[in-house]
Design an enzyme around this catalytic site. Sequence first.
Site, PDB file in Angstrom:
ATOM      1  N   ASN A   1     -10.187  -0.257   0.145  1.00 17.13           N
ATOM      2  CA  ASN A   1      -8.720  -0.195   0.121  1.00 17.13           C
ATOM      3  C   ASN A   1      -8.230  -0.738  -1.221  1.00 17.13           C
ATOM      4  O   ASN A   1      -8.313  -1.942  -1.471  1.00 17.13           O
ATOM      5  CB  ASN A   1      -8.180  -1.031   1.290  1.00 17.13           C
ATOM      6  CG  ASN A   1      -6.661  -1.037   1.368  1.00 17.13           C
ATOM      7  OD1 ASN A   1      -5.986  -0.616   0.426  1.00 17.13           O
ATOM      8  ND2 ASN A   1      -6.140  -1.519   2.474  1.00 17.13           N
TER       9      ASN A   1
ATOM     10  N   CYS B   1       0.812  -1.230   0.000  1.00 12.06           N
ATOM     11  CA  CYS B   1       0.000   0.000   0.000  1.00 12.06           C
ATOM     12  C   CYS B   1       0.839   1.272   0.000  1.00 12.06           C
ATOM     13  O   CYS B   1       0.313   2.348  -0.282  1.00 12.06           O
ATOM     14  CB  CYS B   1      -0.933   0.010   1.201  1.00 12.06           C
ATOM     15  SG  CYS B   1      -2.026  -1.403   1.252  1.00 12.06           S
TER      16      CYS B   1
ATOM     17  N   HIS C   1      -2.901   6.940   2.420  1.00  7.93           N
ATOM     18  CA  HIS C   1      -3.446   5.649   2.010  1.00  7.93           C
ATOM     19  C   HIS C   1      -4.822   5.463   2.669  1.00  7.93           C
ATOM     20  O   HIS C   1      -4.998   5.796   3.838  1.00  7.93           O
ATOM     21  CB  HIS C   1      -2.491   4.540   2.441  1.00  7.93           C
ATOM     22  CG  HIS C   1      -3.041   3.174   2.234  1.00  7.93           C
ATOM     23  ND1 HIS C   1      -3.640   2.801   1.043  1.00  7.93           N
ATOM     24  CD2 HIS C   1      -3.120   2.098   3.055  1.00  7.93           C
ATOM     25  CE1 HIS C   1      -4.045   1.554   1.141  1.00  7.93           C
ATOM     26  NE2 HIS C   1      -3.751   1.105   2.348  1.00  7.93           N
TER      27      HIS C   1
HETATM   28  N1  ACO Z   1     -18.320  -8.257   9.740  1.00  6.54           N
HETATM   29  C1  ACO Z   1     -18.798  -8.504  10.971  1.00  6.54           C
HETATM   30  N2  ACO Z   1     -17.989  -8.775  12.025  1.00  6.54           N
HETATM   31  C2  ACO Z   1     -16.678  -8.807  11.803  1.00  6.54           C
HETATM   32  C3  ACO Z   1     -16.123  -8.557  10.526  1.00  6.54           C
HETATM   33  C4  ACO Z   1     -16.999  -8.279   9.469  1.00  6.54           C
HETATM   34  N3  ACO Z   1     -16.581  -8.036   8.207  1.00  6.54           N
HETATM   35  N4  ACO Z   1     -14.766  -8.650  10.616  1.00  6.54           N
HETATM   36  C5  ACO Z   1     -14.478  -8.935  11.893  1.00  6.54           C
HETATM   37  N5  ACO Z   1     -15.626  -9.039  12.619  1.00  6.54           N
HETATM   38  C6  ACO Z   1     -15.796  -9.342  14.021  1.00  6.54           C
HETATM   39  C7  ACO Z   1     -14.672 -10.183  14.584  1.00  6.54           C
HETATM   40  O1  ACO Z   1     -14.903 -11.565  14.351  1.00  6.54           O
HETATM   41  C8  ACO Z   1     -14.736  -9.832  16.035  1.00  6.54           C
HETATM   42  O2  ACO Z   1     -15.783 -10.569  16.640  1.00  6.54           O
HETATM   43  P1  ACO Z   1     -15.618 -11.195  18.128  1.00  6.54           P
HETATM   44  O3  ACO Z   1     -15.450 -10.011  19.013  1.00  6.54           O
HETATM   45  O4  ACO Z   1     -16.886 -11.951  18.318  1.00  6.54           O
HETATM   46  O5  ACO Z   1     -14.381 -12.049  18.056  1.00  6.54           O
HETATM   47  C9  ACO Z   1     -15.143  -8.366  16.031  1.00  6.54           C
HETATM   48  O6  ACO Z   1     -15.742  -8.128  14.756  1.00  6.54           O
HETATM   49  C10 ACO Z   1     -13.977  -7.421  16.192  1.00  6.54           C
HETATM   50  O7  ACO Z   1     -12.941  -7.826  15.296  1.00  6.54           O
HETATM   51  P2  ACO Z   1     -11.611  -7.034  15.180  1.00  6.54           P
HETATM   52  O8  ACO Z   1     -10.658  -7.752  14.276  1.00  6.54           O
HETATM   53  O9  ACO Z   1     -11.144  -6.690  16.562  1.00  6.54           O
HETATM   54  O10 ACO Z   1     -12.143  -5.712  14.451  1.00  6.54           O
HETATM   55  P3  ACO Z   1     -11.399  -4.369  14.223  1.00  6.54           P
HETATM   56  O11 ACO Z   1     -12.175  -3.303  14.827  1.00  6.54           O
HETATM   57  O12 ACO Z   1      -9.946  -4.474  14.555  1.00  6.54           O
HETATM   58  O13 ACO Z   1     -11.508  -4.190  12.654  1.00  6.54           O
HETATM   59  C11 ACO Z   1     -10.205  -4.381  10.639  1.00  6.54           C
HETATM   60  C12 ACO Z   1     -10.902  -5.143  11.774  1.00  6.54           C
HETATM   61  C13 ACO Z   1     -11.242  -3.611   9.862  1.00  6.54           C
HETATM   62  C14 ACO Z   1      -9.526  -5.393   9.737  1.00  6.54           C
HETATM   63  C15 ACO Z   1      -9.181  -3.406  11.245  1.00  6.54           C
HETATM   64  O14 ACO Z   1      -8.379  -4.075  12.176  1.00  6.54           O
HETATM   65  C16 ACO Z   1      -8.299  -2.755  10.209  1.00  6.54           C
HETATM   66  O15 ACO Z   1      -8.735  -1.921   9.436  1.00  6.54           O
HETATM   67  N6  ACO Z   1      -6.979  -3.066  10.197  1.00  6.54           N
HETATM   68  C17 ACO Z   1      -6.014  -2.403   9.335  1.00  6.54           C
HETATM   69  C18 ACO Z   1      -6.129  -2.761   7.877  1.00  6.54           C
HETATM   70  C19 ACO Z   1      -5.062  -1.992   7.108  1.00  6.54           C
HETATM   71  O16 ACO Z   1      -4.687  -0.905   7.465  1.00  6.54           O
HETATM   72  N7  ACO Z   1      -4.489  -2.529   6.071  1.00  6.54           N
HETATM   73  C20 ACO Z   1      -3.453  -1.683   5.445  1.00  6.54           C
HETATM   74  C21 ACO Z   1      -2.637  -2.249   4.587  1.00  6.54           C
HETATM   75  S1  ACO Z   1      -3.371  -3.327   3.382  1.00  6.54           S
HETATM   76  C22 ACO Z   1      -2.082  -3.772   2.317  1.00  6.54           C
HETATM   77  O17 ACO Z   1      -0.950  -3.457   2.515  1.00  6.54           O
HETATM   78  C23 ACO Z   1      -2.431  -4.631   1.102  1.00  6.54           C
END
Ligand code: ACO
Length: 358
Positions: A279, A111, A249
């Site tokens: 993204n 990214c 990004h």
């Molecule tokens: N729909 C519904 N529930 C979901 C989903 C979804 N799509 N995804 C995760 N959950 C649930 C999980 O299972 C978890 O449930 P639980 O509490 O029962 O276990 C709960 O939601 C919380 O999950 P988290 O992983 O803690 O959610 P978080 O708030 O951290 O969001 C996310 C996840 C969106 C992936 C976030 O961590 C994020 O954006 N991370 C960074 C991504 C990024 O910056 N990538 C950049 C580079 S990409 C590249 O280089 C190609």
Amino acid sequence: MRDAIITGWGKCLPPAVLSNSDLETVTDTSDEWITTRTGIKERRISHVEMSDLSAVASQHALASAGVAAEDLDLILVATCSSDRMIPSAATMVQGKIGAINAAGMDLNAACSGFIFALSTADQMIKTGAMDTVLVVGAEKLSNWLDFTNRSTSVLFGDGAGAVIVQATDTDSEVGLLAFELGSDGTAGDLLCVPSSGTEGPADRPELPRIMMEGKEVFRRAVTSMSDASTRVLAAAGLDIDDVDLVVTHQANVRILDATARRLNIPPEKMFVNIAAYGNTSAATIPIALAEAIEEGKIEPGGIVLFAAFGGGFTWAAAVYRWGPRVESLGTSQAQLPPNHKTALELLAGNIAVHGTGV
Ligand code: ACO
């Protein structure tokens, strides 16, 4: 003084839209969760290859700069989802746009790739090695979506953006005033696409899929982008108040909000278009930049702060003083071939292999 400035810009978004409600039919998620946790409402799914998206974005950038394809010295394509390992995406783009005098090479910093490529173009021009460089950020990550993994499959989309960078003689410094590029290869497994290259047994049956430790990526994205931004501003002798627009990004709107809070940047200075495209990895910054210019958010001489974080890990930040022109010199009629399928129909092969999460 010999400087390097962006003189043209363009983008290409494939037409098929994958909405959050579409995703509810193939993975265990909801529009409400995706919207509140990521800020994404929809993303695009491509019916053509990444190099086709790149070629159209490049033709728009060339027209915007008033530059003929034959005048390009170098094509840099930042991508982590190339059509093929050989030939490079850059040489495929070169062939598609008829840039017969250009060398082409790819650059993979996930990214962060567009800022890595923009600073490479900048340095190639400042040393006098090149005069006119096409920099593309493009991805087709939809091929690697795995709908059994709801944490990653809702995030990514396809698209391309491009800029033309040209040499200019100026009295006061324009273009990239300072940049920082960084990597941490010890954290590579936290965001990766296993078996997307030559690793593993030659007869491996599965398709590559994106894997990510979302929470750790989130934390590192905020600290890396804000710390690198602070350092490049200091290197340029500028203060956060000097910045007119921040183009980062687009990974998660909560990452953008947290970065803005750490840097003390008011929300109106943050450019955000993640709701529409999700993204698109290396493509997010050049697409956002093209839209920011179209929306009149950049003025001649304006200071733009770029920042990115991605797989590797990689991170980058750059401070850019815009040149004298914010209007395109021309337009291009370049467009993708027509698409007759819905986003879910385009993803049917992927879903048949990986399955769904519902
Ligand atoms: N729909 C519904 N529930 C979901 C989903 C979804 N799509 N995804 C995760 N959950 C649930 C999980 O299972 C978890 O449930 P639980 O509490 O029962 O276990 C709960 O939601 C919380 O999950 P988290 O992983 O803690 O959610 P978080 O708030 O951290 O969001 C996310 C996840 C969106 C992936 C976030 O961590 C994020 O954006 N991370 C960074 C991504 C990024 O910056 N990538 C950049 C580079 S990409 C590249 O280089 C190609």
